[in-house]
Write a protein that holds these residues in place. Sequence first.
Motif, mmCIF file in Angstrom:
data_model
loop_
_atom_site.group_PDB
_atom_site.id
_atom_site.type_symbol
_atom_site.label_atom_id
_atom_site.label_comp_id
_atom_site.label_asym_id
_atom_site.label_seq_id
_atom_site.Cartn_x
_atom_site.Cartn_y
_atom_site.Cartn_z
ATOM 1 N N ASN A 1 15.351 0.958 -24.629
ATOM 2 C CA ASN A 1 14.588 2.176 -24.904
ATOM 3 C C ASN A 1 15.354 2.997 -25.944
ATOM 4 O O ASN A 1 16.441 3.514 -25.657
ATOM 5 C CB ASN A 1 14.442 2.991 -23.613
ATOM 6 N N PRO A 2 14.830 3.120 -27.172
ATOM 7 C CA PRO A 2 15.543 3.832 -28.244
ATOM 8 C C PRO A 2 15.683 5.324 -27.983
ATOM 9 O O PRO A 2 16.510 5.993 -28.613
ATOM 10 C CB PRO A 2 14.696 3.536 -29.485
ATOM 11 N N ASP A 3 14.906 5.850 -27.077
ATOM 12 C CA ASP A 3 14.971 7.285 -26.793
ATOM 13 C C ASP A 3 16.142 7.666 -25.896
ATOM 14 O O ASP A 3 16.583 8.813 -25.899
ATOM 15 C CB ASP A 3 13.671 7.752 -26.140
ATOM 16 N N THR A 4 16.628 6.697 -25.136
ATOM 17 C CA THR A 4 17.720 7.027 -24.213
ATOM 18 C C THR A 4 19.029 6.302 -24.537
ATOM 19 O O THR A 4 20.075 6.655 -24.004
ATOM 20 C CB THR A 4 17.310 6.709 -22.758
ATOM 21 N N CYS A 5 18.993 5.295 -25.405
ATOM 22 C CA CYS A 5 20.207 4.568 -25.802
ATOM 23 C C CYS A 5 21.135 5.528 -26.547
ATOM 24 O O CYS A 5 20.694 6.275 -27.421
ATOM 25 C CB CYS A 5 19.830 3.401 -26.728
ATOM 26 N N ILE A 6 22.420 5.514 -26.189
ATOM 27 C CA ILE A 6 23.393 6.409 -26.828
ATOM 28 C C ILE A 6 24.336 5.644 -27.763
ATOM 29 O O ILE A 6 25.385 6.141 -28.155
ATOM 30 C CB ILE A 6 24.216 7.192 -25.782
ATOM 31 N N ASP A 7 23.958 4.395 -28.102
ATOM 32 C CA ASP A 7 24.738 3.580 -29.050
ATOM 33 C C ASP A 7 26.185 3.345 -28.613
ATOM 34 O O ASP A 7 27.091 3.352 -29.446
ATOM 35 C CB ASP A 7 24.731 4.215 -30.441
ATOM 36 N N CYS A 8 26.396 3.146 -27.333
ATOM 37 C CA CYS A 8 27.776 2.953 -26.862
ATOM 38 C C CYS A 8 28.284 1.538 -27.125
ATOM 39 O O CYS A 8 29.478 1.310 -27.216
ATOM 40 C CB CYS A 8 27.867 3.276 -25.377
ATOM 41 N N GLY A 9 27.364 0.555 -27.209
ATOM 42 C CA GLY A 9 27.766 -0.821 -27.487
ATOM 43 C C GLY A 9 28.181 -1.652 -26.288
ATOM 44 O O GLY A 9 28.567 -2.814 -26.437
ATOM 45 N N ALA A 10 28.109 -1.096 -25.118
ATOM 46 C CA ALA A 10 28.519 -1.825 -23.904
ATOM 47 C C ALA A 10 27.703 -3.098 -23.707
ATOM 48 O O ALA A 10 28.233 -4.141 -23.325
ATOM 49 C CB ALA A 10 28.388 -0.928 -22.687
ATOM 50 N N CYS A 11 26.433 -3.037 -23.969
ATOM 51 C CA CYS A 11 25.547 -4.185 -23.766
ATOM 52 C C CYS A 11 25.844 -5.315 -24.739
ATOM 53 O O CYS A 11 25.806 -6.490 -24.371
ATOM 54 C CB CYS A 11 24.089 -3.753 -23.899
ATOM 55 N N GLU A 12 26.156 -4.981 -25.969
ATOM 56 C CA GLU A 12 26.430 -5.994 -26.990
ATOM 57 C C GLU A 12 27.582 -6.901 -26.548
ATOM 58 O O GLU A 12 27.546 -8.117 -26.728
ATOM 59 C CB GLU A 12 26.775 -5.317 -28.321
ATOM 60 N N ALA A 13 28.604 -6.304 -25.954
ATOM 61 C CA ALA A 13 29.775 -7.065 -25.521
ATOM 62 C C ALA A 13 29.466 -8.000 -24.357
ATOM 63 O O ALA A 13 30.114 -9.033 -24.196
ATOM 64 C CB ALA A 13 30.886 -6.098 -25.133
ATOM 65 N N GLU A 14 28.470 -7.683 -23.567
ATOM 66 C CA GLU A 14 28.133 -8.484 -22.387
ATOM 67 C C GLU A 14 27.177 -9.636 -22.649
ATOM 68 O O GLU A 14 27.117 -10.598 -21.883
ATOM 69 C CB GLU A 14 27.503 -7.586 -21.322
ATOM 70 N N CYS A 15 26.411 -9.565 -23.720
ATOM 71 C CA CYS A 15 25.369 -10.573 -23.959
ATOM 72 C C CYS A 15 25.949 -11.961 -24.250
ATOM 73 O O CYS A 15 26.680 -12.148 -25.221
ATOM 74 C CB CYS A 15 24.485 -10.131 -25.125
#
Length: 57
Positions: A34-48
């Motif tokens: 959801n682009p409205d609530t994502c804060i661009d922290c990058g945590a998800c990118e590292a887990e994928c």
Amino acid sequence: MAYVITDTCISCGACAAVCPTESISEGAEHYEINPDTCIDCGACEAECPTGSIHPGE
Ligand code: SF4
């Protein structure tokens, strides 16, 4: 700006488990951010495991 999930997502859910703002949910084709609530922290990118998450443009 928000991170985005591409078509190589296998819907494992690893990203959704680490998102601090609960911005990731299962969509029709694959998980979506959801682009409205994502804060661009990058945590998800590292887990994928398939490298399907990238910073948006
Ligand atoms: Fe959630 Fe951070 Fe990924 Fe945005 S970048 S979807 S806030 S884990």
